[in-house]
Scaffold this motif. Structure first.
Motif, short mmCIF file in Angstrom:
data_model
loop_
_atom_site.label_atom_id
_atom_site.label_comp_id
_atom_site.label_asym_id
_atom_site.label_seq_id
_atom_site.Cartn_x
_atom_site.Cartn_y
_atom_site.Cartn_z
N ASP A 213 20.56 -11.64 52.42
CA ASP A 213 19.62 -10.99 51.53
C ASP A 213 18.98 -11.80 50.62
O ASP A 213 18.28 -11.42 49.69
N GLU A 214 19.54 -13.06 50.33
CA GLU A 214 18.93 -13.91 49.50
C GLU A 214 19.08 -15.39 49.65
O GLU A 214 20.18 -15.82 50.54
N VAL A 215 18.60 -16.30 49.09
CA VAL A 215 18.74 -17.82 49.05
C VAL A 215 19.23 -18.18 47.69
O VAL A 215 18.70 -17.69 46.68
N VAL A 216 20.34 -18.99 47.50
CA VAL A 216 20.88 -19.44 46.31
C VAL A 216 20.92 -20.94 46.10
O VAL A 216 21.48 -21.53 47.13
N VAL A 217 20.22 -21.41 44.99
CA VAL A 217 20.20 -22.87 44.86
C VAL A 217 20.70 -23.20 43.62
O VAL A 217 20.49 -22.58 42.60
N MET A 218 21.75 -24.09 43.80
CA MET A 218 22.57 -24.52 42.42
C MET A 218 22.28 -25.97 42.42
O MET A 218 22.43 -26.86 43.00
N ALA A 219 21.75 -26.50 40.99
CA ALA A 219 21.58 -27.89 40.63
C ALA A 219 22.37 -28.11 39.48
O ALA A 219 22.36 -27.57 38.44
N ASP A 220 22.91 -29.34 39.59
CA ASP A 220 23.59 -30.15 38.40
C ASP A 220 22.49 -30.66 37.54
O ASP A 220 21.79 -31.49 37.84
N LEU A 221 22.51 -29.99 36.35
CA LEU A 221 21.65 -30.64 35.10
C LEU A 221 22.43 -30.95 34.00
O LEU A 221 21.93 -30.32 32.91
N PRO A 222 23.48 -31.72 33.96
CA PRO A 222 24.35 -31.72 32.68
C PRO A 222 23.53 -32.45 31.38
O PRO A 222 22.70 -33.30 31.67
N GLY A 223 23.77 -31.77 30.47
CA GLY A 223 23.15 -32.28 29.33
C GLY A 223 21.61 -32.18 28.87
O GLY A 223 21.19 -32.29 27.85
N TYR A 224 21.02 -31.29 29.83
CA TYR A 224 19.77 -30.69 29.37
C TYR A 224 19.99 -29.38 28.64
O TYR A 224 20.71 -28.61 28.87
N ASP A 225 18.79 -29.16 27.81
CA ASP A 225 19.02 -27.87 27.24
C ASP A 225 17.88 -26.99 28.22
O ASP A 225 17.11 -27.50 28.67
N ARG A 226 18.30 -25.56 28.29
CA ARG A 226 17.77 -24.79 28.74
C ARG A 226 16.24 -24.75 28.72
O ARG A 226 15.33 -24.67 29.72
N GLU A 227 15.58 -25.10 27.46
CA GLU A 227 14.13 -25.36 27.11
C GLU A 227 13.34 -26.83 27.81
O GLU A 227 12.29 -26.67 28.06
N ASP A 228 14.18 -27.50 28.25
CA ASP A 228 13.92 -28.79 28.94
C ASP A 228 13.70 -28.57 30.34
O ASP A 228 13.33 -29.49 30.86
N ILE A 229 14.14 -27.41 30.88
CA ILE A 229 14.09 -27.32 32.23
C ILE A 229 12.90 -26.34 32.74
O ILE A 229 12.64 -25.32 32.22
N ASP A 230 12.27 -26.60 33.80
CA ASP A 230 11.09 -25.99 34.50
C ASP A 230 11.49 -25.89 36.00
O ASP A 230 11.70 -26.65 36.65
#
Length: 141
Positions: A41-58
């Motif tokens: 019932d879903e697709v899950v994508v996990m990405a490693d983005l160490p050192g980034y702040d939540r506001e830096d991610i789109d």
């Protein structure tokens, strides 16, 4: 006989060697490592983005693709240990990562949920309802 993947070796060379900007004067190739899992019932994508702040991610889903972009101003410094303002070496640069993942058909970008904890972005996209809307920006919780 141990066979290696030549493309994996090339990717490791460009993405994980010390020959970045400080050695060659060119920008270092950076990419986010991802895992993509498809459930009933879903697709899950996990990405490693160490050192980034939540506001830096789109995060954006459009035309059967999920695009993840992250940008930050990185700073590495080596101090002499005695004085806070006397540096032996100080480097500043802008870093960015963009990764686009082709999604399996039948996902609903409108119902997507994204979380970011401990350097790992997790995007959950439910199975698609029957609507034909265009792309959708996904807010990170």
């Amino acid at each position: 006989m141990n066979r290696s993947n030549p493309f994996e070796e090339i990717e490791q060379f460009f993405g994980r060697t010390p020959f970045g900007e400080e050695w060659t004067g060119k920008r270092e190739l950076r990419t986010a490592d991802v895992d993509v899992a498809e459930y009933d019932d879903e697709v899950v994508v996990m990405a490693d983005l160490p050192g980034y702040d939540r506001e830096d991610i789109d995060v954006h889903a459009d035309d059967g693709r999920l695009t993840i972009r992250a940008e930050r101003d990185a700073e590495r410094e080596t101090e002499d240990g005695e004085t806070e303002h006397r540096y032996l070496r100080r480097e500043r640069r802008h870093e960015s990562v963009t990764r686009t993942i082709d999604l399996p058909s039948g996902v609903d970008p409108e119902g997507a949920v994204a979380t970011y904890r401990n350097g790992v972005l997790t995007v959950t996209l439910p199975s698609k309802r029957d609507d034909g809307e265009d792309g959708h920006r996904i807010d990170i919780e």
